[in-house]
Design a protein around this motif. Sequence first.
Motif, PDB file in Angstrom:
ATOM      1  N   VAL A 195       1.141  -0.843   0.311  1.00 56.42           N
ATOM      2  CA  VAL A 195      -0.007   0.169  -0.163  1.00 56.42           C
ATOM      3  C   VAL A 195       0.653   1.313  -0.631  1.00 56.42           C
ATOM      4  N   GLY A 196       0.988   2.320  -0.887  1.00 57.60           N
ATOM      5  CA  GLY A 196       1.400   3.598  -1.022  1.00 57.60           C
ATOM      6  C   GLY A 196       1.011   4.439  -2.116  1.00 57.60           C
ATOM      7  N   ASP A 197       1.786   5.238  -2.552  1.00 64.05           N
ATOM      8  CA  ASP A 197       1.606   5.940  -0.978  1.00 64.05           C
ATOM      9  C   ASP A 197       2.095   7.353  -0.363  1.00 64.05           C
ATOM     10  N   ASP A 198       2.435   7.738   0.788  1.00 59.36           N
ATOM     11  CA  ASP A 198       2.261   9.078   1.032  1.00 59.36           C
ATOM     12  C   ASP A 198       1.148   9.068   1.652  1.00 59.36           C
ATOM     13  N   ILE A 199       1.366   8.559   2.594  1.00 62.05           N
ATOM     14  CA  ILE A 199       0.100   8.788   3.606  1.00 62.05           C
ATOM     15  C   ILE A 199      -1.078   9.573   2.912  1.00 62.05           C
ATOM     16  N   LYS A 200      -2.634   9.962   3.075  1.00 54.74           N
ATOM     17  CA  LYS A 200      -2.940  11.091   3.605  1.00 54.74           C
ATOM     18  C   LYS A 200      -3.657  10.688   4.130  1.00 54.74           C
ATOM     19  N   SER A 201      -3.745  12.271   5.233  1.00 56.88           N
ATOM     20  CA  SER A 201      -4.223  12.135   6.446  1.00 56.88           C
ATOM     21  C   SER A 201      -6.302  11.760   6.028  1.00 56.88           C
ATOM     22  N   GLN A 202      -6.333  11.520   7.665  1.00 51.93           N
ATOM     23  CA  GLN A 202      -7.785  11.041   7.456  1.00 51.93           C
ATOM     24  C   GLN A 202      -9.001  12.565   6.924  1.00 51.93           C
ATOM     25  N   LEU A 203      -8.629  14.093   8.039  1.00 50.24           N
ATOM     26  CA  LEU A 203      -9.110  14.667   7.489  1.00 50.24           C
ATOM     27  C   LEU A 203      -8.123  15.683   7.219  1.00 50.24           C
ATOM     28  N   GLY A 204      -7.362  15.650   6.079  1.00 52.80           N
ATOM     29  CA  GLY A 204      -6.289  16.879   5.969  1.00 52.80           C
ATOM     30  C   GLY A 204      -6.442  17.722   4.685  1.00 52.80           C
ATOM     31  N   ALA A 205      -4.975  18.523   4.700  1.00 52.57           N
ATOM     32  CA  ALA A 205      -5.218  19.037   3.793  1.00 52.57           C
ATOM     33  C   ALA A 205      -5.412  18.828   1.991  1.00 52.57           C
ATOM     34  N   THR A 206      -4.500  17.680   1.923  1.00 51.16           N
ATOM     35  CA  THR A 206      -4.865  16.591   0.525  1.00 51.16           C
ATOM     36  C   THR A 206      -6.381  16.552   0.189  1.00 51.16           C
ATOM     37  N   ILE A 207      -7.135  15.811   0.918  1.00 48.69           N
ATOM     38  CA  ILE A 207      -8.501  15.843   0.599  1.00 48.69           C
ATOM     39  C   ILE A 207      -9.666  16.319   1.124  1.00 48.69           C
ATOM     40  N   SER A 209      -3.826 -14.469   0.333  1.00 51.89           N
ATOM     41  CA  SER A 209      -2.927 -14.272  -0.798  1.00 51.89           C
ATOM     42  C   SER A 209      -3.246 -13.517  -1.509  1.00 51.89           C
ATOM     43  N   ILE A 210      -3.350 -12.695  -1.791  1.00 51.39           N
ATOM     44  CA  ILE A 210      -3.265 -11.399  -3.109  1.00 51.39           C
ATOM     45  C   ILE A 210      -2.070 -10.796  -2.448  1.00 51.39           C
ATOM     46  N   SER A 211      -1.784 -10.068  -3.548  1.00 55.65           N
ATOM     47  CA  SER A 211      -0.029  -9.658  -4.323  1.00 55.65           C
ATOM     48  C   SER A 211       0.130  -8.390  -4.886  1.00 55.65           C
ATOM     49  N   GLY A 212       0.587  -7.475  -4.438  1.00 52.27           N
ATOM     50  CA  GLY A 212       1.200  -6.729  -5.432  1.00 52.27           C
ATOM     51  C   GLY A 212      -0.033  -4.923  -5.291  1.00 52.27           C
ATOM     52  N   PRO A 213       0.226  -4.360  -5.446  1.00 51.52           N
ATOM     53  CA  PRO A 213       0.138  -2.854  -5.186  1.00 51.52           C
ATOM     54  C   PRO A 213      -1.883  -3.303  -4.826  1.00 51.52           C
ATOM     55  N   LEU A 214      -2.467  -2.901  -3.540  1.00 55.74           N
ATOM     56  CA  LEU A 214      -3.624  -2.988  -3.020  1.00 55.74           C
ATOM     57  C   LEU A 214      -3.936  -0.953  -3.464  1.00 55.74           C
ATOM     58  N   TYR A 215      -5.049  -1.450  -4.871  1.00 54.72           N
ATOM     59  CA  TYR A 215      -5.529  -0.225  -5.385  1.00 54.72           C
ATOM     60  C   TYR A 215      -6.022   0.676  -4.523  1.00 54.72           C
ATOM     61  N   SER A 216      -7.781  -0.273  -4.184  1.00 56.93           N
ATOM     62  CA  SER A 216      -8.015   0.215  -3.798  1.00 56.93           C
ATOM     63  C   SER A 216      -8.059   0.967  -2.539  1.00 56.93           C
ATOM     64  N   ILE A 217      -7.600   0.711  -1.263  1.00 56.39           N
ATOM     65  CA  ILE A 217      -7.348   1.412  -0.282  1.00 56.39           C
ATOM     66  C   ILE A 217      -5.926   2.693  -0.477  1.00 56.39           C
ATOM     67  N   SER A 218      -5.197   2.085  -1.442  1.00 53.86           N
ATOM     68  CA  SER A 218      -3.926   2.705  -1.637  1.00 53.86           C
ATOM     69  C   SER A 218      -4.736   4.525  -2.607  1.00 53.86           C
ATOM     70  N   ALA A 219      -5.526   4.176  -3.518  1.00 53.68           N
ATOM     71  CA  ALA A 219      -6.643   5.413  -3.724  1.00 53.68           C
ATOM     72  C   ALA A 219      -6.837   5.969  -2.287  1.00 53.68           C
ATOM     73  N   TYR A 220      -7.235   5.918  -1.828  1.00 55.02           N
ATOM     74  CA  TYR A 220      -8.477   5.716  -0.254  1.00 55.02           C
ATOM     75  C   TYR A 220      -7.092   6.776   0.766  1.00 55.02           C
ATOM     76  N   THR A 221      -6.591   6.257   0.885  1.00 54.83           N
ATOM     77  CA  THR A 221      -4.880   6.419   2.447  1.00 54.83           C
ATOM     78  C   THR A 221      -3.493   7.361   1.650  1.00 54.83           C
ATOM     79  N   MET A 222      -3.524   6.851   0.672  1.00 52.77           N
ATOM     80  CA  MET A 222      -2.548   7.390  -0.139  1.00 52.77           C
ATOM     81  C   MET A 222      -2.838   8.648  -1.471  1.00 52.77           C
ATOM     82  N   LYS A 223      -1.464   9.944  -1.098  1.00 48.66           N
ATOM     83  CA  LYS A 223      -1.757  10.515  -2.020  1.00 48.66           C
ATOM     84  C   LYS A 223      -1.164  10.423  -3.641  1.00 48.66           C
TER      85      LYS A 223
END
Length: 365
Positions: A188-200, A326-340
């Motif tokens: 999961v990545g990259d660069d954490i996006k805050s729960q309710l921060g400046a980016t969101i 047994s899922i591997s590689g980038p997790l696109y959903s949670i990455s889009a939701y929690t990462m910048k």
Amino acid sequence: MIRLAIVGVGNCASALIQGIFYYKKKPLSEVSGLMYEDIGGYKPYDIQIVAAWDIDKRKVGKDVSEAIYQKPNCTTVFEPDIPNIGRKVRMGQVLDGLAEHMANYPEDLTIVRSDEKEDDMNTIVNILKETETDVLINYVPVGSEKAARFYAECALEAKVAFINAMPTFIVSNESWAKRFKEAGVPAVGDDIKSQLGATIFHRTITQLFKDRGVKIDRTYQLNVGGNTDFLNMLERKRLDTKKESKTKAVSSLIDYDLGYGNIHIGPSDWVPWLKDKKVAYIRTEGRLFGDVPMHVEARLDVEDSPNSAGSAIDAIRCAKLAKDRSISGPLYSISAYTMKHPPIQYPDYKAKELVDKFIKGEIDS
């Protein structure tokens, strides 16, 4: 149980660990601050810290429960009663994790390098294996490109799910993504996006302009704060990936080029007395019906690290769920939701829909 290892026992780690115990003390129905109470059967308090690394002499050698309150950490203490975890902070690899200009500031405001021997890759990998770590989260400082990649290599070698909470482009890089996929390791990545921060918040304003047919001409986001992260970013050469990450998080929603100089997003200055508080100033200028000009100005005032932990606690649980399946590689959903800077950018409402489907097992990433 989710067995978590942490690299970088700073403010973000402190808020996360405090949260684990905070949500354990009370029924979840009586507290607030979670985007998901349950993810695949995992609650926030199902996370157990099994290993940790840092380079500060005030943290290395101390139990994690004590280390998270040491200087230069300055985040709000909302859970002061954390029992001894039984895991001492180990000396990690320094590499490029310590900006030279930090030496010019008082010790209580900056990182002080420990003289302890650094754990090498073999040692770190063995510890991850011996502790049966499920997830490794990377909290090294912005600009620590070599250090971030080093710990990503450790996760790959140990077959441990990897979360990259800082803006070195690893999970969103095609060659790295391929390696995680081939190694059978979720990431999961990259660069954490805050729960309710400046980016969101900025993205929400941008999406509103777009949905209502208002043409955006220019926009900025100026951020100031007083924690070590902002002090670290005074060295502007460490800011390249951070600015790119934050800028793309907003510009990805705009389907036309604003032109050079018309979008500016990034950390602006360090104000020591703000401590872990971050203040964001956002302005967006556009044109309404008939090309009549208008603008929006907003000021967001938040405690930075608990804001980050609100997203990290979901990313951790989704990474563990992927490992279980047994899922591997980038997790696109949670990455889009929690990462910048995820591998694939989605509008936030779409990212949440995908996370819901991932949790239910309807999609694999």
